[in-house]
Design a protein around this motif. Structure first.
Motif, mmCIF file in Angstrom:
data_model
loop_
_atom_site.group_PDB
_atom_site.id
_atom_site.type_symbol
_atom_site.label_atom_id
_atom_site.label_comp_id
_atom_site.label_asym_id
_atom_site.label_seq_id
_atom_site.Cartn_x
_atom_site.Cartn_y
_atom_site.Cartn_z
ATOM 1 N N MET A 1 4.857 -14.084 5.297
ATOM 2 C CA MET A 1 4.175 -12.810 5.252
ATOM 3 C C MET A 1 3.421 -12.697 3.943
ATOM 4 N N ARG A 2 2.201 -12.284 4.004
ATOM 5 C CA ARG A 2 1.362 -12.157 2.819
ATOM 6 C C ARG A 2 1.154 -10.691 2.485
ATOM 7 N N PRO A 3 1.027 -10.341 1.184
ATOM 8 C CA PRO A 3 0.714 -8.967 0.839
ATOM 9 C C PRO A 3 -0.739 -8.670 1.124
ATOM 10 N N SER A 4 -1.055 -7.401 1.207
ATOM 11 C CA SER A 4 -2.431 -6.997 1.468
ATOM 12 C C SER A 4 -3.327 -7.411 0.324
ATOM 13 N N SER A 5 -4.579 -7.694 0.644
ATOM 14 C CA SER A 5 -5.527 -8.086 -0.392
ATOM 15 C C SER A 5 -5.802 -6.946 -1.354
ATOM 16 N N GLY A 6 -5.451 -5.707 -0.975
ATOM 17 C CA GLY A 6 -5.628 -4.587 -1.877
ATOM 18 C C GLY A 6 -4.565 -4.500 -2.949
ATOM 19 N N ARG B 1 -3.113 -5.821 15.410
ATOM 20 C CA ARG B 1 -2.823 -4.839 14.381
ATOM 21 C C ARG B 1 -1.688 -3.910 14.823
ATOM 22 N N GLY B 2 -0.676 -3.836 14.007
ATOM 23 C CA GLY B 2 0.448 -2.964 14.298
ATOM 24 C C GLY B 2 1.458 -3.548 15.260
ATOM 25 N N SER B 3 1.120 -4.678 15.919
ATOM 26 C CA SER B 3 2.039 -5.208 16.920
ATOM 27 C C SER B 3 3.119 -6.084 16.320
ATOM 28 N N LEU B 4 3.014 -6.437 15.044
ATOM 29 C CA LEU B 4 4.001 -7.288 14.396
ATOM 30 C C LEU B 4 4.987 -6.491 13.544
ATOM 31 N N GLY B 5 4.984 -5.185 13.702
ATOM 32 C CA GLY B 5 5.917 -4.355 12.962
ATOM 33 C C GLY B 5 5.327 -3.813 11.680
ATOM 34 N N SER B 6 6.163 -3.220 10.869
ATOM 35 C CA SER B 6 5.727 -2.596 9.624
ATOM 36 C C SER B 6 6.659 -3.003 8.493
ATOM 37 N N LEU B 7 6.142 -2.856 7.293
ATOM 38 C CA LEU B 7 6.894 -3.210 6.088
ATOM 39 C C LEU B 7 6.837 -2.036 5.130
ATOM 40 N N VAL C 1 3.481 0.082 5.796
ATOM 41 C CA VAL C 1 2.195 -0.540 6.114
ATOM 42 C C VAL C 1 2.373 -1.447 7.320
ATOM 43 N N SER C 2 1.349 -1.504 8.167
ATOM 44 C CA SER C 2 1.413 -2.325 9.374
ATOM 45 C C SER C 2 1.187 -3.785 9.042
ATOM 46 N N LEU C 3 1.703 -4.662 9.870
ATOM 47 C CA LEU C 3 1.558 -6.101 9.694
ATOM 48 C C LEU C 3 0.670 -6.663 10.789
ATOM 49 N N SER C 4 -0.136 -7.632 10.438
ATOM 50 C CA SER C 4 -0.983 -8.311 11.417
ATOM 51 C C SER C 4 -1.176 -9.749 10.979
ATOM 52 N N THR D 1 1.704 -13.352 8.481
ATOM 53 C CA THR D 1 1.307 -11.971 8.724
ATOM 54 C C THR D 1 0.946 -11.338 7.410
ATOM 55 N N ARG D 2 0.240 -10.243 7.467
ATOM 56 C CA ARG D 2 -0.145 -9.563 6.241
ATOM 57 C C ARG D 2 -0.093 -8.064 6.438
ATOM 58 N N CYS D 3 -0.036 -7.335 5.333
ATOM 59 C CA CYS D 3 -0.088 -5.886 5.391
ATOM 60 C C CYS D 3 -1.537 -5.464 5.554
ATOM 61 N N THR D 4 -1.800 -4.567 6.481
ATOM 62 C CA THR D 4 -3.180 -4.195 6.774
ATOM 63 C C THR D 4 -3.615 -2.928 6.077
ATOM 64 N N SER D 5 -2.732 -2.259 5.362
ATOM 65 C CA SER D 5 -3.151 -1.114 4.566
ATOM 66 C C SER D 5 -2.854 -1.405 3.114
ATOM 67 N N SER D 6 -3.608 -0.799 2.230
ATOM 68 C CA SER D 6 -3.525 -1.142 0.823
ATOM 69 C C SER D 6 -3.137 0.067 0.004
ATOM 70 N N PRO D 7 -2.428 -0.128 -1.098
ATOM 71 C CA PRO D 7 -2.145 0.980 -1.997
ATOM 72 C C PRO D 7 -3.414 1.416 -2.702
ATOM 73 N N PRO D 8 -3.480 2.654 -3.156
ATOM 74 C CA PRO D 8 -4.725 3.182 -3.693
ATOM 75 C C PRO D 8 -4.998 2.787 -5.125
ATOM 76 N N PHE D 9 -4.791 1.530 -5.478
ATOM 77 C CA PHE D 9 -5.143 1.085 -6.809
ATOM 78 C C PHE D 9 -5.218 -0.426 -6.818
ATOM 79 N N THR D 10 -5.859 -0.983 -7.812
ATOM 80 C CA THR D 10 -5.870 -2.422 -8.059
ATOM 81 C C THR D 10 -5.490 -2.641 -9.508
ATOM 82 N N ALA D 11 -5.172 -3.880 -9.839
ATOM 83 C CA ALA D 11 -4.726 -4.195 -11.198
ATOM 84 C C ALA D 11 -5.764 -5.059 -11.887
ATOM 85 N N SER D 12 -6.047 -4.749 -13.141
ATOM 86 C CA SER D 12 -6.936 -5.576 -13.937
ATOM 87 C C SER D 12 -6.164 -6.747 -14.504
#
Length: 747
Positions: free
Chosen positions: A1-6, A192-198, A49-52, A22-33
């Motif tokens: 399972m991979r984290p979201s690109s966000g 999307r969403g069919s692989l569960g949530s994390l 977050v949903s997994l896909s 699989t990966r998380c399809t929603s992202s937290p509202p920030f990025t890191a420098s």
């Protein structure tokens, strides 16, 4: 399972999995420098977050070195010139563990490609490409990196998109650019969403660590409180800290306190104070230290900080055997899988009873080997751990004189239930293995850990009552309890007995060994004592004074380096020798010249242990370097920065106080004090309220309460130290710099 690109990412990537990702399809509202430091904070992102499925074009890593500029002036023919120099840490797409990368540049409907560099994740091209600049300059330059395949589709490795308008403002850009995923293609995500949530909880905290002298009032106050100990009729500062710290923060506070008092040489006194305060509360022998109090968390953290080498020595051989043998072990009839086992010689499938009996034999063998290793390990246990357990054993014996079993269970509740068993269940988290176990091995480890827990509880009948299928193991468990009780008695023996155990051992260097094991010396240019025996596998031994080496364990020493001559111990980048398990030891030779020895470890776990041990042993060396070369000097230049002077200043900073793994970080008093300050800063009102709440009623009636009431000296000094640190932080805040002009990167 991979984290979201966000999510904030580290630029390094885990090994590729052979299964479906699989990966998380929603992202937290920030990025890191890149300059962001990862620590816990009181705010962040938390949610489901949903997994896909993962799109391989979105899973990239690495960086590329580009030099991009615009040549010519407006009104005349202008050229866009891009020099593709090299790349590093590219994803491995081929079965040989590397890639065959090439670069494709696209601009204004035209494309150009570089040559293909075979079998490299650190390719060098040094090629320049030119495009006629379009007017107006709204087109973007796209630099893509691909893995060339003879058969089939080329694999995408990442891209950089350059804004020409930003380039014209900057004039020229020369540097390393992070490769980004390709999100330009439309993607139909049917799963999307069919692989569960994390459920994710991501926390980020940016800390400013002041010079160590700024924290001295706070550190000295905490040390003074520990030395004073528990006093009847008074509320101790440690009690206030325990009562006001939430369960969410208690682990972090415990780690900081343990590391702080380790650095001050007061960790035994600190733990003894916690034991005394905990035992002063109403408690039962059966539930002693089973809660997540500050005493329990501090002792657990203390074991992990100081006892990891001991844990590896005791559990390592058995854990390795379980992973290598991959035996099918199951005692629960409801979970037995007959199809997984068979008697090929008899051409029949084993019965359920035969499978369970075979599993019992395997588990009994593993448990017997493990308990033997534990029972013989008392002399090898670090003295500071033995002293802490000796204090605990004595305190519990005084508190419950009529329950002799309670003092043994108090020790095993930490040693077995909070140290050995978690490490057996998840060896990767304790750095016993590089990868997590598969399903079969995980089940074996779980059963083994459960057996160790039952032995630690010293009640085999209770374990059998909860899970009746453990009945066949009861004789072994009873024998293990007897072994464990004898081991605890020797572990907490008097200091005189501990000295006698030390006298009984073989004399010589092994008694003072910090770390030893085989390392492969890689051949490079140089004249040092290690380099004369280059390209050989040698046995190394690190003591408090030297790093010595010999042809084999127990053989005559071939040479040694004094630790006072060691200047740095650092990792070597993978491209230098084609391995990511190589470290370098920079030291002064007999002629006073700086030499570097490159030593290859068998795995990343060994690499981390050696780095920790060397850095810890050389922490007080005044000649430690501040910069080093992560590459190797070949030909006439360094492979990392192409600097041609062999003894020139390094291109990367050294990390004398930082190691890769969490529990092996050397104690940094300033950093730990800053964490405690950050925690206490927002608790001043709560500490005041809790003090009046815990104060004995008879004492509370003698004076006023509330904000205007006088506080005890310790609490007043604490608030004063916190105010001083707040003032130091305000003075240390730099003014807001003007935003520099930077090249705009788009993904």
């Amino acid at each position: 399972m991979r984290p979201s690109s966000g999510l904030p990412r580290c630029g390094r990537r885990c090994p590729r999995s052979g299964g479906r990702s699989t990966r998380c399809t929603s992202s937290p509202p920030f990025t890191a420098s890149p300059s962001t430091s990862w620590m816990r904070m009181r705010s962040g992102y938390s949610g489901w977050v949903s997994l896909s499925e993962v799109d391989p074009d979105e899973e990239v890593q690495g960086e590329i070195h580009l030099r991009v500029e615009v040549q010519g002036s407006r009104g005349s023919r202008r050229l866009l010139r891009c020099a593709v120099l090299e790349a590093r840490d590219l994803a491995r797409k081929d079965r040989n563990g590397a890639s065959d990368p090439f670069v494709r540049l696209r601009y204004n409907g035209k494309a150009q490609e570089s040559t293909v560099v075979k079998k490299s994740c650190y390719p060098r091209w040094n090629e320049t490409f030119e495009f006629e600049l379009a007017e107006p300059s709204e087109e973007k330059l796209c630099v893509e990196v691909w893995d060339w395949d003879l058969v089939g589709r080329n694999d995408f490795l990442g891209k950089v998109v350059v804004s020409i308008q930003g380039l014209e403002a900057a004039g020229q850009e020369d540097g390393w650019f992070r490769l980004r995923p390709d999100k330009s293609k439309p993607r139909e995500d049917e799963c999307r969403g069919s692989l569960g949530s994390l459920q994710l909880q991501v926390r980020l905290r940016d800390e400013t660590v002041l010079p160590s002298h700024c924290y001295q009032p706070l550190v000295q106050l905490l040390c003074q409180e520990v030395k004073l100990g528990r006093q009847d009729g008074q509320v101790h500062l440690v009690t206030l800290l325990d009562e006001t710290t939430t369960a969410e923060c208690r682990q972090e506070v415990a780690v900081s306190l343990v590391k702080l008092f380790l650095g001050q040489g007061l960790v035994k006194e600190f733990l003894d104070l916690l034991f005394e305060l905990e035992l002063a509360k109403p408690c039962e022998p059966s539930t002693l230290f089973r809660s997540n109090s500050l005493a329990s968390k501090s002792m657990e953290s203390f074991l992990k900080v100081t006892g990891m080498p001991y844990l590896h020595a005791v559990l390592g051989p058995t854990i390795t055997r379980v992973f290598e043998e991959k035996k099918y072990v199951e005692l629960d009839p409801s979970k037995v899988e007959i199809k997984d086992v068979g008697c090929s010689g008899l051409h029949r499938v084993q019965t359920e009873g035969e499978v369970i009996e075979q599993g019992r034999q395997h588990l009994q063998s593993y448990l017997g080997e493990l308990l033997d290793a534990i029972s013989k390990s008392a002399p090898a246990c670090p003295p500071v751990i033995r002293a802490a357990f000796r204090q605990l054993f004595g305190r519990v014996g005084e508190r419950f004189p009529q329950h002799q079993r309670a003092k043994f269970v108090a020790v095993t509740s930490f040693l077995c239930l909070r140290f050995f068993s978690p490490a057996i269940m998840t060896p990767k988290l304790f750095h016993l293995r590089e990868m997590h176990a598969d399903a079969r091995t995980s089940r074996t480890l779980l059963l083994l850990a459960k057996a160790v827990q039952i032995v630690g509880n010293m009640e085999p009948v209770a374990g059998r009552a909860k899970e009746a299928w453990l009945a066949p193991l009861v004789p072994t468990l009873q024998q293990g309890i007897a072994q464990m009780k004898d081991f605890i008695a020797r572990l907490v023996g008097t200091e005189e007995e501990e000295e006698e155990e030390g006298e009984g051992r073989l004399p010589g260097p092994p008694a003072a060994v910090v770390k030893e094991g085989p390392l492969f010396v890689l051949k490079t240019r140089g004249k040092g004592p290690l380099l004369a025996a280059a390209a050989k596998k040698l046995h190394f031994c690190l003591t408090g004074e030297t790093l010595s080496f010999s042809k084999s364990p127990g053989a005559e020493r071939s040479g040694a380096i004094a630790l006072t001559d060691v200047l740095a111990a650092e990792k070597v980048e993978e491209k230098s020798f084609g391995s990511n398990h190589v470290m370098q030891v920079v030291y002064l030779g007999t002629d006073g010249q700086q030499e570097t020895a490159y030593l290859q470890c068998k795995c990343v776990n060994e690499l981390n242990q050696w780095l920790w041990a060397l850095r810890k042993a050389c922490a007080n060396n005044p000649r430690l370097l501040r910069a080093y070369h992560p590459g190797v000097f070949r030909g006439d230049k360094w492979s990392c920065c192409h600097q041609k002077e062999r003894t020139g200043l390094g291109c990367d900073r050294t990390r004398p106080g930082v190691t890769v793994q969490e529990w092996r970080d050397p104690t940094d008093p300033a950093a730990e004090a800053q964490r405690l300050f950050h925690h206490l800063q927002g608790l001043q009102g709560t500490l005041r309220e809790k003090y009046w709440e815990l104060l004995e009623p008879a004492a509370a009636r003698h004076g006023p309460q509330g904000d205007g009431a006088p506080l005890p000296e310790g609490l007043s000094q604490l608030f004063g130290a916190l105010r001083d640190l707040e003032r130091c932080h305000r003075l240390a805040q730099p003014p807001d710099p003007l935003a520099p002009t930077r090249l705009q990167q788009q993904t």
